[in-house]
Design a protein around this motif. Structure first.
Motif, PDB file in Angstrom:
ATOM      1  N   ASP A   1      46.079  -2.620  43.585  1.00  0.00           N
ATOM      2  CA  ASP A   1      46.654  -2.860  44.906  1.00  0.00           C
ATOM      3  C   ASP A   1      45.842  -3.980  45.567  1.00  0.00           C
ATOM      4  O   ASP A   1      44.639  -3.840  45.784  1.00  0.00           O
ATOM      5  CB  ASP A   1      46.551  -1.576  45.737  1.00  0.00           C
ATOM      6  N   PRO A   2      46.460  -5.123  45.897  1.00  0.00           N
ATOM      7  CA  PRO A   2      45.707  -6.231  46.487  1.00  0.00           C
ATOM      8  C   PRO A   2      45.104  -5.907  47.838  1.00  0.00           C
ATOM      9  O   PRO A   2      44.201  -6.617  48.299  1.00  0.00           O
ATOM     10  CB  PRO A   2      46.757  -7.352  46.594  1.00  0.00           C
ATOM     11  N   ASP A   3      45.602  -4.847  48.483  1.00  0.00           N
ATOM     12  CA  ASP A   3      45.073  -4.465  49.797  1.00  0.00           C
ATOM     13  C   ASP A   3      43.971  -3.407  49.704  1.00  0.00           C
ATOM     14  O   ASP A   3      43.476  -2.940  50.730  1.00  0.00           O
ATOM     15  CB  ASP A   3      46.198  -3.935  50.681  1.00  0.00           C
ATOM     16  N   ASN A   4      43.608  -3.037  48.475  1.00  0.00           N
ATOM     17  CA  ASN A   4      42.574  -2.014  48.297  1.00  0.00           C
ATOM     18  C   ASN A   4      41.278  -2.684  47.831  1.00  0.00           C
ATOM     19  O   ASN A   4      41.165  -3.082  46.677  1.00  0.00           O
ATOM     20  CB  ASN A   4      43.027  -0.975  47.275  1.00  0.00           C
ATOM     21  N   PRO A   5      40.280  -2.844  48.719  1.00  0.00           N
ATOM     22  CA  PRO A   5      39.054  -3.557  48.339  1.00  0.00           C
ATOM     23  C   PRO A   5      38.266  -2.854  47.240  1.00  0.00           C
ATOM     24  O   PRO A   5      37.588  -3.508  46.446  1.00  0.00           O
ATOM     25  CB  PRO A   5      38.255  -3.616  49.645  1.00  0.00           C
ATOM     26  N   VAL A   6      38.366  -1.523  47.177  1.00  0.00           N
ATOM     27  CA  VAL A   6      37.640  -0.792  46.137  1.00  0.00           C
ATOM     28  C   VAL A   6      38.226  -1.124  44.764  1.00  0.00           C
ATOM     29  O   VAL A   6      37.500  -1.362  43.789  1.00  0.00           O
ATOM     30  CB  VAL A   6      37.678   0.729  46.397  1.00  0.00           C
ATOM     31  N   GLY A   7      39.550  -1.166  44.696  1.00  0.00           N
ATOM     32  CA  GLY A   7      40.201  -1.514  43.446  1.00  0.00           C
ATOM     33  C   GLY A   7      39.869  -2.927  43.011  1.00  0.00           C
ATOM     34  O   GLY A   7      39.606  -3.185  41.834  1.00  0.00           O
ATOM     35  N   GLN A   8      39.859  -3.854  43.967  1.00  0.00           N
ATOM     36  CA  GLN A   8      39.528  -5.238  43.652  1.00  0.00           C
ATOM     37  C   GLN A   8      38.083  -5.359  43.158  1.00  0.00           C
ATOM     38  O   GLN A   8      37.788  -6.098  42.217  1.00  0.00           O
ATOM     39  CB  GLN A   8      39.735  -6.124  44.884  1.00  0.00           C
ATOM     40  N   ALA A   9      37.184  -4.615  43.803  1.00  0.00           N
ATOM     41  CA  ALA A   9      35.775  -4.648  43.384  1.00  0.00           C
ATOM     42  C   ALA A   9      35.605  -4.051  41.995  1.00  0.00           C
ATOM     43  O   ALA A   9      34.793  -4.533  41.197  1.00  0.00           O
ATOM     44  CB  ALA A   9      34.912  -3.888  44.399  1.00  0.00           C
ATOM     45  N   THR A  10      36.377  -3.015  41.686  1.00  0.00           N
ATOM     46  CA  THR A  10      36.301  -2.396  40.363  1.00  0.00           C
ATOM     47  C   THR A  10      36.772  -3.370  39.289  1.00  0.00           C
ATOM     48  O   THR A  10      36.174  -3.464  38.214  1.00  0.00           O
ATOM     49  CB  THR A  10      37.140  -1.107  40.319  1.00  0.00           C
ATOM     50  N   LEU A  11      37.835  -4.114  39.582  1.00  0.00           N
ATOM     51  CA  LEU A  11      38.304  -5.129  38.635  1.00  0.00           C
ATOM     52  C   LEU A  11      37.219  -6.162  38.361  1.00  0.00           C
ATOM     53  O   LEU A  11      37.009  -6.580  37.221  1.00  0.00           O
ATOM     54  CB  LEU A  11      39.541  -5.840  39.196  1.00  0.00           C
ATOM     55  N   ALA A  12      36.532  -6.573  39.415  1.00  0.00           N
ATOM     56  CA  ALA A  12      35.500  -7.597  39.272  1.00  0.00           C
ATOM     57  C   ALA A  12      34.337  -7.127  38.398  1.00  0.00           C
ATOM     58  O   ALA A  12      33.605  -7.948  37.838  1.00  0.00           O
ATOM     59  CB  ALA A  12      34.986  -8.018  40.648  1.00  0.00           C
TER      60      ALA A  12
END
Length: 205
Positions: A125-136
């Motif tokens: 979800d592009p609006d979920n910072p936790v998900g984005q951080a996990t991808l990184a």
């Protein structure tokens, strides 16, 4: 100093450690200073002149070291940027209708990414910072998807023991969707399904 910047660049390209080069400079400076100071003392150079000479010698070595370090870091940064561009090109091919072509195999070789038998897509979800951080934080074997309306990763060999389970645990609560393992040529269709699942998840379904 251009020569010494190029020496630093060559050090990176040849896979050598920068500290070894800098240590060599320091060792060379000590040997040179031993010879220079011995000659200076024999010829009666005044102490203040000798001190100034020592300062100049070691300041020059520091300049050489700094130039090589700049070259090393610049070459490293350029190599990383080039590698990321190649990986982005590979992702675009994998997500396109040319995913079964020889171009994909060639792009994977250029990017240094062994083409696996199976892959899975992870969409966040592009609006979920936790998900984005996990991808990184995914390891380097994963290819990041960085489209404007699509963020995620291509996961190689997702059926490897424990890999999917770990990813599910890491992405729990982030609204991410993990697709089923498929051969690389079937990835575009798998992504479409995952996108639908992500939209439904974001809509509260």
């Amino acid at each position: 100093m251009t020569l010494f910047e190029e020496i630093g660049r060559a050090q990176w390209r040849e896979g050598r450690d920068l500290s070894a080069l800098l240590s060599a400079y320091q060792l060379g400076a000590r040997v040179a200073w031993h010879e220079v100071s011995g000659t200076a003392l024999e010829t009666g150079v005044a102490p203040d002149a000798l001190a100034a000479l020592a300062e100049a010698v070691f300041a020059y070595v520091d300049q050489l070291s700094s130039a090589s370090a700049r070259g090393y870091v610049a070459e490293q940064s350029e190599a990383v940027a080039a590698r990321e561009r190649l990986r982005d090109d590979l992702v675009e091919l994998l997500l396109s209708d040319r995913s079964d072509s020889a171009a994909v195999r060639a792009a994977a070789t250029r990017a240094g990414w062994p083409l696996p038998r199976e892959v899975a897509v992870v969409l966040a979800d592009p609006d979920n910072p936790v998900g984005q951080a996990t991808l990184a934080r995914l390891d380097a074997s994963c290819l990041l998807i960085r489209r404007r309306q699509l963020t995620g990763a291509v996961l190689p060999d997702p059926a490897r023991p424990g890999r999917r389970q770990r990813l599910v645990a890491e992405m729990r609560g982030t609204g991410a969707v993990i697709g089923h393992p498929v051969p690389p040529e079937q990835l575009p269709a798998s992504v479409e399904i995952a996108e639908i699942a992500l939209r439904l998840s974001r809509g509260g379904c």
